[in-house]
Design a protein around this motif. Structure first.
Motif, short mmCIF file in Angstrom:
data_model
loop_
_atom_site.label_atom_id
_atom_site.label_comp_id
_atom_site.label_asym_id
_atom_site.label_seq_id
_atom_site.Cartn_x
_atom_site.Cartn_y
_atom_site.Cartn_z
N GLU A 192 42.50 47.05 48.02
CA GLU A 192 41.49 46.05 48.38
C GLU A 192 40.13 46.43 47.81
O GLU A 192 39.18 45.66 47.89
N GLU A 193 40.02 47.62 47.20
CA GLU A 193 38.75 48.09 46.66
C GLU A 193 38.36 47.29 45.42
O GLU A 193 39.20 46.94 44.60
N THR A 194 37.07 47.03 45.29
CA THR A 194 36.55 46.34 44.12
C THR A 194 36.04 47.37 43.12
O THR A 194 35.91 48.57 43.43
N LEU A 195 35.72 46.92 41.92
CA LEU A 195 35.14 47.80 40.92
C LEU A 195 33.82 48.37 41.43
O LEU A 195 33.52 49.55 41.23
N ASP A 196 33.05 47.55 42.12
CA ASP A 196 31.79 48.04 42.70
C ASP A 196 32.04 49.17 43.68
O ASP A 196 31.32 50.17 43.68
N ASP A 197 33.07 49.05 44.53
CA ASP A 197 33.41 50.11 45.48
C ASP A 197 33.72 51.41 44.74
O ASP A 197 33.28 52.50 45.14
N ARG A 198 34.48 51.32 43.66
CA ARG A 198 34.87 52.50 42.89
C ARG A 198 33.67 53.12 42.19
O ARG A 198 33.56 54.33 42.07
N MET A 199 32.74 52.29 41.71
CA MET A 199 31.54 52.81 41.05
C MET A 199 30.65 53.55 42.05
O MET A 199 30.11 54.61 41.74
N VAL A 200 30.53 53.03 43.25
CA VAL A 200 29.76 53.71 44.29
C VAL A 200 30.40 55.06 44.60
O VAL A 200 29.71 56.08 44.71
N LEU A 201 31.71 55.10 44.70
CA LEU A 201 32.43 56.35 44.94
C LEU A 201 32.18 57.34 43.81
O LEU A 201 31.93 58.53 44.06
N LEU A 202 32.20 56.88 42.58
CA LEU A 202 31.95 57.74 41.43
C LEU A 202 30.54 58.33 41.50
O LEU A 202 30.36 59.54 41.30
N VAL A 203 29.55 57.51 41.80
CA VAL A 203 28.17 57.99 41.89
C VAL A 203 28.04 59.01 43.02
O VAL A 203 27.39 60.05 42.86
N ARG A 204 28.66 58.77 44.15
CA ARG A 204 28.63 59.72 45.26
C ARG A 204 29.23 61.06 44.86
O ARG A 204 28.69 62.12 45.17
N LYS A 205 30.35 61.02 44.16
CA LYS A 205 31.00 62.26 43.68
C LYS A 205 30.09 63.00 42.71
O LYS A 205 29.97 64.22 42.77
N GLN A 206 29.46 62.25 41.81
CA GLN A 206 28.57 62.87 40.82
C GLN A 206 27.38 63.54 41.50
O GLN A 206 26.97 64.62 41.10
N THR A 207 26.82 62.92 42.51
CA THR A 207 25.65 63.49 43.17
C THR A 207 26.01 64.73 43.99
O THR A 207 25.19 65.63 44.12
N THR A 208 27.22 64.80 44.52
CA THR A 208 27.62 65.99 45.26
C THR A 208 27.93 67.15 44.32
O THR A 208 27.76 68.31 44.70
N ILE A 209 28.31 66.85 43.09
CA ILE A 209 28.59 67.91 42.11
C ILE A 209 27.28 68.53 41.64
O ILE A 209 27.19 69.74 41.45
N LEU A 210 26.26 67.70 41.45
CA LEU A 210 24.97 68.18 40.97
C LEU A 210 24.23 68.79 42.11
O LEU A 210 23.67 69.70 42.26
#
Length: 87
Positions: A69-87
């Protein structure tokens, strides 16, 4: 473009993709004022493989999750969250 072609393109491993057989994403133009169906049709008419394109010096391969049920926007938000926790 047949369903068989789409299925084969979707299954291709990224290491088997050849740059000369892919479209350049910068050359694809989509008229955002058209309907969704018309935009999809325009995209499919412009690309050689709808699951992979040349993006600068990289090959971008696109995949889809079935049954989510996830949208592309949902996945992009998840990607950004992962990137910010790595940095």
């Amino acid at each position: 473009m047949t369903m068989e072609q789409l299925s084969e393109w979707q299954k291709l491993p990224i290491m088997e993709l050849r740059r000369e057989e892919l479209s350049n994403i910068e050359e694809i133009v989509i008229d955002s004022t058209k309907s969704r169906k018309q935009r999809v049709q325009s995209f499919l008419e412009q690309v050689k493989n709808p699951f992979a394109q040349n993006v600068g010096e990289y090959i971008l391969q696109i995949g889809y999750l079935e049954g989510t049920e996830e949208t592309l926007d949902d996945r992009m938000v998840l990607l950004v969250r992962k990137q910010t926790t790595i940095l």
